[in-house]
Design a protein around this motif. Structure first.
Motif, PDB file in Angstrom:
ATOM      1  N   MET A 197      30.455  51.316  42.414  1.00  0.00           N
ATOM      2  CA  MET A 197      30.830  49.971  42.016  1.00  0.00           C
ATOM      3  C   MET A 197      31.896  49.431  42.967  1.00  0.00           C
ATOM      4  N   SER A 241      35.286  44.363  42.687  1.00  0.00           N
ATOM      5  CA  SER A 241      34.949  43.197  41.869  1.00  0.00           C
ATOM      6  C   SER A 241      34.126  43.601  40.637  1.00  0.00           C
ATOM      7  N   GLU A 242      33.164  44.489  40.826  1.00  0.00           N
ATOM      8  CA  GLU A 242      32.347  44.945  39.697  1.00  0.00           C
ATOM      9  C   GLU A 242      33.183  45.723  38.684  1.00  0.00           C
ATOM     10  N   ARG A 243      34.080  46.560  39.171  1.00  0.00           N
ATOM     11  CA  ARG A 243      34.965  47.308  38.264  1.00  0.00           C
ATOM     12  C   ARG A 243      35.860  46.344  37.506  1.00  0.00           C
ATOM     13  N   THR A 250      35.253  43.203  36.772  1.00  0.00           N
ATOM     14  CA  THR A 250      34.451  42.474  35.799  1.00  0.00           C
ATOM     15  C   THR A 250      34.224  43.324  34.544  1.00  0.00           C
ATOM     16  N   GLN A 252      27.380  38.563  34.277  1.00  0.00           N
ATOM     17  CA  GLN A 252      27.693  38.219  35.659  1.00  0.00           C
ATOM     18  C   GLN A 252      29.049  37.535  35.713  1.00  0.00           C
ATOM     19  N   ASP A 253      29.839  37.914  36.667  1.00  0.00           N
ATOM     20  CA  ASP A 253      31.158  37.309  36.874  1.00  0.00           C
ATOM     21  C   ASP A 253      30.956  36.045  37.708  1.00  0.00           C
TER      22      ASP A 253
END
Length: 177
Positions: free
Chosen positions: A4, A7-9, A11, A173-174
């Protein structure tokens, strides 16, 4: 397995924060309309726990390159699930829905996150997630003990647990990414 991104973490953490705020606000809404003093006291303690969770997750979002207390609402399906839980009417159903319906799935989701993230790069989040899981498990035990003490019974939690299992991913989705 793909690692990840930061940014994914972030979010995911921001989504968990949103859920913690929802837990806090829902227990706070239920407290004044609950007749049983023991349940009011338990909700009060747990409101504080949920607030602490939201706070530490909010501080973690800053460390993950977003503003402090950055929050991302969960998926539409999970929001609908939470709205159903919030609509329960009796104290027994509320306790069962929250502690037997919502929290087991949330605990499982934290565990999935911990298993999916990088143990070195995301160690601070892992530490927080493990602390939160312990708190949620303690809360579940306290709720079960209270139900037994008050002689309350409800199996609505099992219905909500089954529903939660069908929701799918909760991280939406962020839009700011």
């Amino acid at each position: 397995m793909t690692m990840m991104s930061v940014s994914e973490r972030c979010t995911a953490v921001a989504t968990f924060r949103h859920v913690s705020v929802w837990l806090m606000e829902t227990a706070a809404r239920w407290t004044p309309i609950t007749a049983e003093m023991e349940a009011k006291v338990m909700f009060g303690h747990h409101i504080w726990d949920f607030a602490q969770m939201a706070d530490i997750l909010g501080k973690r979002t800053f460390e993950l390159r977003r503003h402090e207390h950055y929050t991302v609402p969960p998926s539409t399906a999970y929001q609908a699930f939470l709205a159903e839980v919030a609509g329960t009417a009796t104290v027994a159903d509320r306790i069962s829905a929250l502690y037997d319906g919502v929290l087991p799935g949330l605990i499982a989701r934290y565990r999935v996150y911990v298993a999916a993230t990088d143990a070195i790069l995301d160690e601070p989040t892992i530490v927080l997630a493990e602390r939160i899981v312990l708190t949620l498990e303690r809360q579940r035990a306290e709720a079960a003990a209270l139900m037994a003490e008050l002689g309350l019974a409800s199996d609505i939690g099992a219905t909500f647990a089954a529903r939660e299992a069908t929701v799918g991913p909760i991280v939406a989705q962020d839009m700011a990414a």
